[in-house]
Design a protein around this motif. Structure first.
Motif, PDB file in Angstrom:
ATOM      1  N   SER A  16       0.832  -1.202   0.000  1.00 20.89           N
ATOM      2  CA  SER A  16       0.000   0.000   0.000  1.00 20.89           C
ATOM      3  C   SER A  16       0.870   1.256   0.000  1.00 20.89           C
ATOM      4  CB  SER A  16      -0.926  -0.013   1.214  1.00 20.89           C
ATOM      5  OG  SER A  16      -1.616   1.203   1.323  1.00 20.89           O
ATOM      6  N   ILE A  17       1.892   1.257   0.852  1.00 22.08           N
ATOM      7  CA  ILE A  17       2.805   2.404   0.918  1.00 22.08           C
ATOM      8  C   ILE A  17       3.512   2.581  -0.422  1.00 22.08           C
ATOM      9  CG2 ILE A  17       4.967   3.216   1.955  1.00 22.08           C
ATOM     10  CD1 ILE A  17       3.886   2.056   4.644  1.00 22.08           C
ATOM     11  N   LYS A  18       3.948   1.496  -1.021  1.00 26.02           N
ATOM     12  CA  LYS A  18       4.617   1.566  -2.326  1.00 26.02           C
ATOM     13  C   LYS A  18       3.713   2.233  -3.357  1.00 26.02           C
ATOM     14  CE  LYS A  18       6.642  -1.214  -5.995  1.00 26.02           C
ATOM     15  NZ  LYS A  18       7.088  -2.532  -6.436  1.00 26.02           N
ATOM     16  N   LYS A  19       2.471   1.803  -3.421  1.00 25.19           N
ATOM     17  CA  LYS A  19       1.532   2.373  -4.392  1.00 25.19           C
ATOM     18  C   LYS A  19       1.313   3.863  -4.135  1.00 25.19           C
ATOM     19  CE  LYS A  19      -0.868  -1.927  -5.307  1.00 25.19           C
ATOM     20  NZ  LYS A  19      -2.002  -2.771  -4.979  1.00 25.19           N
ATOM     21  N   GLN A  20       1.164   4.231  -2.857  1.00 22.85           N
ATOM     22  CA  GLN A  20       0.919   5.635  -2.512  1.00 22.85           C
ATOM     23  C   GLN A  20       2.103   6.521  -2.877  1.00 22.85           C
ATOM     24  OE1 GLN A  20      -0.551   6.196   1.581  1.00 22.85           O
ATOM     25  NE2 GLN A  20      -1.200   4.062   1.507  1.00 22.85           N
ATOM     26  N   ILE A  21       3.305   6.082  -2.530  1.00 20.75           N
ATOM     27  CA  ILE A  21       4.496   6.897  -2.801  1.00 20.75           C
ATOM     28  C   ILE A  21       4.725   7.030  -4.303  1.00 20.75           C
ATOM     29  CG2 ILE A  21       7.020   6.985  -2.630  1.00 20.75           C
ATOM     30  CD1 ILE A  21       6.792   5.869   0.182  1.00 20.75           C
ATOM     31  N   ILE A  22       4.602   5.926  -5.011  1.00 22.75           N
ATOM     32  CA  ILE A  22       4.860   5.963  -6.450  1.00 22.75           C
ATOM     33  C   ILE A  22       3.807   6.784  -7.193  1.00 22.75           C
ATOM     34  CG2 ILE A  22       4.959   4.522  -8.538  1.00 22.75           C
ATOM     35  CD1 ILE A  22       6.495   2.465  -6.810  1.00 22.75           C
ATOM     36  N   SER A  23       2.548   6.696  -6.746  1.00 24.89           N
ATOM     37  CA  SER A  23       1.501   7.445  -7.454  1.00 24.89           C
ATOM     38  C   SER A  23       1.571   8.942  -7.192  1.00 24.89           C
ATOM     39  CB  SER A  23       0.114   6.905  -7.124  1.00 24.89           C
ATOM     40  OG  SER A  23      -0.235   7.225  -5.803  1.00 24.89           O
TER      41      SER A  23
END
Length: 156
Positions: free
Chosen positions: A115-122
């Motif tokens: 979830s954190i990965k998706k948030q940071i990348i987006s």
């Protein structure tokens, strides 16, 4: 007593303050995961040894990155929070994350990490500002609760 020479550049200063293996991980756990207690920090995925955790918490406190809250004067009531200086390390944590996340196999990441990965990348900026404001709100609420506990202890 070990005398550490004063750094002569900003990067050297940053490394002197936060360059060990654990300090940024502790700040990550405090700010991103809202862990506040010694036991919670010790139980992080990276499994820091108790003596090293105690040493790093003291160092982060001495250097102004964290504050120790101890409303009743017992180890059980002790909590740690990041100060403004600690919160200022969030961009460093995010940049280190972005530097390495694509080199970690996704099957090794748990749901929270994905979830954190998706948030940071987006939207890196939104992630940073949201986490900082959520953490500030969290700390203010925590301090309110601890002040209530302090008052109750003083009344008894």
């Amino acid at each position: 007593m070990k005398i550490t020479p004063k750094p002569t550049c900003a990067i050297a200063y940053s490394i002197q303050q936060l360059g060990d293996k654990w300090s940024l991980l502790i700040l990550r756990d405090l700010i991103i995961h809202k862990k506040t207690r010694f036991k919670e920090l010790r139980e992080s995925k990276e499994k820091i040894a108790s003596n090293i955790l105690a040493n790093r918490l003291k160092s982060l406190q001495v250097n102004g990155f964290i504050e120790k809250l101890d409303p009743t004067g017992t180890k059980k009531s002790t909590q740690y929070i990041a100060t403004d200086k600690g919160i200022a390390a969030v961009p460093i944590i995010i940049e280190l994350y972005l530097f390495s996340i694509n080199f970690i196999e996704e099957d090794l990441l748990n749901e929270s990490q994905m979830s954190i990965k998706k948030q940071i990348i987006s939207n890196r900026s939104l992630f940073e500002e949201t986490r900082k404001s959520e953490y500030t709100f969290f700390v203010n609420k925590l301090k309110e609760e601890l002040n209530k506990v302090k008052l109750l202890v003083q009344l008894n």
